[in-house]
Write a protein that holds these residues in place. Structure first.
Motif, PDB file in Angstrom:
ATOM      1  N   ALA A 116     -24.434  19.801 -31.556  1.00 60.87           N
ATOM      2  CA  ALA A 116     -23.694  18.974 -32.528  1.00 60.87           C
ATOM      3  C   ALA A 116     -22.213  18.919 -32.162  1.00 60.87           C
ATOM      4  N   SER A 117     -21.656  20.004 -31.648  1.00 62.39           N
ATOM      5  CA  SER A 117     -20.216  19.930 -31.340  1.00 62.39           C
ATOM      6  C   SER A 117     -19.954  19.330 -29.961  1.00 62.39           C
ATOM      7  N   LEU A 118     -20.961  19.362 -29.088  1.00 58.83           N
ATOM      8  CA  LEU A 118     -20.773  18.730 -27.761  1.00 58.83           C
ATOM      9  C   LEU A 118     -20.977  17.212 -27.827  1.00 58.83           C
ATOM     10  N   MET A 119     -21.927  16.788 -28.643  1.00 58.52           N
ATOM     11  CA  MET A 119     -22.325  15.360 -28.662  1.00 58.52           C
ATOM     12  C   MET A 119     -21.130  14.401 -28.824  1.00 58.52           C
ATOM     13  N   PRO A 120     -20.201  14.632 -29.763  1.00 59.94           N
ATOM     14  CA  PRO A 120     -19.082  13.675 -29.901  1.00 59.94           C
ATOM     15  C   PRO A 120     -18.183  13.605 -28.665  1.00 59.94           C
ATOM     16  N   LEU A 121     -18.258  14.622 -27.795  1.00 62.88           N
ATOM     17  CA  LEU A 121     -17.398  14.616 -26.592  1.00 62.88           C
ATOM     18  C   LEU A 121     -18.051  13.902 -25.422  1.00 62.88           C
ATOM     19  N   LEU A 122     -19.347  13.601 -25.544  1.00 59.22           N
ATOM     20  CA  LEU A 122     -20.085  13.041 -24.405  1.00 59.22           C
ATOM     21  C   LEU A 122     -19.950  11.536 -24.303  1.00 59.22           C
ATOM     22  N   LYS A 123     -19.875  11.061 -23.024  1.00 63.34           N
ATOM     23  CA  LYS A 123     -19.938   9.614 -22.766  1.00 63.34           C
ATOM     24  C   LYS A 123     -21.341   9.349 -22.231  1.00 63.34           C
ATOM     25  N   PRO A 124     -21.867   8.138 -22.433  1.00 62.83           N
ATOM     26  CA  PRO A 124     -23.275   7.888 -22.068  1.00 62.83           C
ATOM     27  C   PRO A 124     -23.593   8.190 -20.602  1.00 62.83           C
ATOM     28  N   ASP A 125     -22.616   7.978 -19.689  1.00 62.06           N
ATOM     29  CA  ASP A 125     -22.976   8.189 -18.280  1.00 62.06           C
ATOM     30  C   ASP A 125     -22.537   9.560 -17.751  1.00 62.06           C
ATOM     31  N   ASP A 126     -22.176  10.488 -18.647  1.00 66.63           N
ATOM     32  CA  ASP A 126     -21.874  11.851 -18.207  1.00 66.63           C
ATOM     33  C   ASP A 126     -23.124  12.501 -17.623  1.00 66.63           C
ATOM     34  N   VAL A 127     -22.894  13.391 -16.656  1.00 68.28           N
ATOM     35  CA  VAL A 127     -23.991  14.231 -16.161  1.00 68.28           C
ATOM     36  C   VAL A 127     -23.769  15.617 -16.751  1.00 68.28           C
ATOM     37  N   VAL A 128     -24.749  16.101 -17.493  1.00 67.33           N
ATOM     38  CA  VAL A 128     -24.596  17.394 -18.177  1.00 67.33           C
ATOM     39  C   VAL A 128     -25.374  18.449 -17.398  1.00 67.33           C
ATOM     40  N   TRP A 129     -24.690  19.553 -17.089  1.00 61.06           N
ATOM     41  CA  TRP A 129     -25.338  20.632 -16.334  1.00 61.06           C
ATOM     42  C   TRP A 129     -25.253  21.907 -17.177  1.00 61.06           C
ATOM     43  N   VAL A 130     -26.401  22.328 -17.696  1.00 61.43           N
ATOM     44  CA  VAL A 130     -26.482  23.484 -18.598  1.00 61.43           C
ATOM     45  C   VAL A 130     -26.839  24.732 -17.784  1.00 61.43           C
ATOM     46  N   HIS A 131     -26.160  25.849 -18.096  1.00 60.25           N
ATOM     47  CA  HIS A 131     -26.388  27.083 -17.329  1.00 60.25           C
ATOM     48  C   HIS A 131     -26.945  28.202 -18.192  1.00 60.25           C
ATOM     49  N   ASP A 132     -28.061  28.662 -17.767  1.00 57.86           N
ATOM     50  CA  ASP A 132     -28.627  29.953 -18.174  1.00 57.86           C
ATOM     51  C   ASP A 132     -29.368  29.995 -19.500  1.00 57.86           C
ATOM     52  N   TYR A 133     -30.022  31.166 -19.618  1.00 62.13           N
ATOM     53  CA  TYR A 133     -31.028  31.411 -20.659  1.00 62.13           C
ATOM     54  C   TYR A 133     -30.487  31.343 -22.078  1.00 62.13           C
ATOM     55  N   HIS A 134     -29.162  31.357 -22.253  1.00 61.87           N
ATOM     56  CA  HIS A 134     -28.608  31.237 -23.598  1.00 61.87           C
ATOM     57  C   HIS A 134     -28.870  29.845 -24.178  1.00 61.87           C
TER      58      HIS A 134
END
Ligand SMILES: O=P(O)(O)OC[C@H]1O[C@H](O[C@H]2O[C@H](CO)[C@@H](O)[C@H](O)[C@H]2O)[C@H](O)[C@@H](O)[C@@H]1O
Ligand SMILES: O=c1ccn([C@@H]2O[C@H](COP(=O)(O)OP(=O)(O)O)[C@@H](O)[C@H]2O)c(=O)[nH]1
Length: 468
Positions: A116-134
């Motif tokens: 919810a707090s990341l979504m407003p910062l995202l642009k549609p063509d961003d590439v999101v890279w999530v790290h780790d088991y958290h």
């Protein structure tokens, strides 16, 4: 070029110039400084009325977005599900596994908060890279909020074989969450086989060439991307270390004795009690090493709020004290044990001067220290790496003396062999290790993953029907 958005629990924010004891933060700092982007993660703080929006800090080409968490949620997420459940599970320590519904719920809540707090910062063509088991469920939560862009996931720790994974009540939900990514990266081929076996047997997924997976209505890819280090920087630091004040102090303190070095977070996955026991066994069986070899173990305290880590700390204080009590002379202390975080240039000094590098985890995703030790050596007179076969790094570092950390006597024999190894063999083994460390750097790792995330995304979004 699409903007890169990195998500990780631990963020090396610009204020924290001091070294971080943890490979993930070290590696991502190197990766992001190169291409810039947004780094989103936990601020390291908790507050009862934590603001819903993250704190934004800009530094050079990187924007940091740091989310503060509710203390109960943070405890259930970090000490609870991430480090009380997933960490022992993925490191094959079922006896240490804690399974609590409240931790699982807290883990999911934090993932909802983060999405919810990341979504407003995202642009549609961003590439999101999530790290780790958290953050395994983060893609599911972002998709639920409407993000349709590319999302990759990299798992820095081992992926357990299905028999071990089944002990987790939430195993099916987690793999369902993984399917919301476009690309899932693991450290080794062994980890990839473990996950794909689970997907094809338990989850009844479809596995295609190159690790393409069809699961329900999703299509994604699973592949190995062994992480590397900033080799050039380490070589440079270690070369400068040769003439540094730290080196002068180190040499003076050793008074001509040989150094063996270990650098590990104080974590039960790192096999520290086994390493201490092997050193004790070495001194017992080969008295000629007494007064001639000093072992230095750097072990910064980690996850001190989790009880297993407190128990380990006490155990090491006892066994370290026993070794010194048993073997020390009035002018020689066999084991130097330091619960401190050191900056990279000091570590480079220790690595460079050490005739033996001791990396003996019971299980480890990769282990960057093993690669740093190799990069820091003097090519003309290198030290020997003694490495656990259960570290991901063992796949690449074929010049190391591979050991089974459960076999204390076997490890002592490897330490003895390393201490006696002639220069020609040391050079030959070091060259074999340095080749993959020079080729597969942190920059190559990053580029490889992101290239595949870009290519795979189109196929994944098209869905499994398109595979015919
Ligand atoms: O953030 P902490 O709880 O303090 O723990 C530190 C990090 O430990 C783990 O590192 C792993 O990543 C390394 C780089 O890929 C790898 O070499 C190592 O084998 C792993 O243990 C953890 O995965 C990170 O999330 C933590 O930040
Ligand atoms: O005092 C210390 C101890 C460790 N590290 C760094 O922490 C990382 C540890 O990564 P590794 O992959 O070996 O294990 P992890 O702690 O991530 O499980 C390495 O880059 C070390 O150089 C550091 O900067 N200072």
């Amino acid at each position: 070029m699409a903007r890169l958005v990195i998500v990780s629990n631990r963020v090396a924010s610009p204020k924290e110039r001091a070294a971080k004891a943890g490979g993930l933060a070290v590696a991502l700092r190197e990766a992001l400084s190169e291409q810039g982007g947004l780094w989103f993660g936990w601020s390291g703080e908790t507050a009862v009325d934590a603001p819903a929006a993250p704190k934004i800090v800009r530094s050079g080409r990187v924007t940091y977005a740091l989310q503060t968490l509710d203390p109960d949620d943070q405890r259930a997420h970090y000490a609870g599900y991430a480090n009380g459940t997933l960490w022992p599970l993925c490191h094959y320590r079922l006896g240490l596994l804690s399974v609590r519904r409240s931790d699982w719920e807290g883990y999911r809540r934090v993932n909802v908060t983060f999405a919810a707090s990341l979504m407003p910062l995202l642009k549609p063509d961003d590439v999101v890279w999530v790290h780790d088991y958290h953050f395994i469920p983060l893609a599911s939560e972002l998709r639920a909020l409407g993000f349709t862009g590319r999302i990759g996931y990299f798992h820095h720790i081992p992926w357990p074989t299905p028999e071990v994974f089944y002990t987790l009540p939430s195993h099916a939900a987690l793999v369902q969450d993984l399917s919301q990514y476009d690309l899932v990266g693991l450290q080794t081929e062994h980890d990839v086989r473990a996950l794909l076996t689970y997907i094809s047997s338990e989850a009844r997924g479809w596995i295609g060439p190159g690790g393409i997976v069809g699961l329900k209505n999703r299509r994604f890819r699973v592949a190995a991307y062994p992480i590397g280090i900033d080799t050039e920087m380490f070589v440079k630091d270690a070369t400068h270390a040769q003439r540094s004040e730290d080196m002068r102090r180190l040499r003076a303190s050793l008074a001509g004795r040989t150094l063996a070095v270990g650098v590990d977070r104080l974590d039960y996955s790192k096999g520290l009690p086994n390493k201490f026991a092997a050193f004790d066994n070495l001194l017992e069986r080969w008295p000629e090493h007494r007064s001639h070899v000093t072992m230095m173990q750097v072990a910064p305290v980690s996850r001190g709020e989790v009880s297993e880590y407190q128990i380990l700390r006490r155990e090491l204080e006892e066994s370290g004290g026993r070794i010194n009590g048993r073997f020390a002379e009035f002018d020689w202390v066999p084991l130097r044990y330091l619960n401190k975080v050191f900056p990279r240039n000091t570590l480079a000094t220790l690595y460079r001067h050490a005739r033996v590098g001791l990396v003996t985890p019971l299980r480890d995703g990769m282990n960057l220290v093993a690669k740093e030790y190799v990069a820091a050596q003097n090519p003309e007179d290198p030290g020997v790496l003694v490495l656990s076969r259960f570290a991901g790094a063992a796949d690449e570092l074929t010049g190391a003396l591979l050991v089974n950390p459960y076999d204390i006597e076997g490890m002592a024999e490897a330490m003895d062999a390393a201490l006696r190894m002639p220069k020609e063999e040391r050079i030959e083994r070091w060259r074999a290790n340095m080749e993959p460390v020079s080729r597969n750097t942190i920059h190559a790792w990053c580029a490889h993953f992101l290239r595949d995330l870009g290519t795979e995304a189109d196929a994944a979004i098209a869905g499994p029907e398109s595979r015919a």
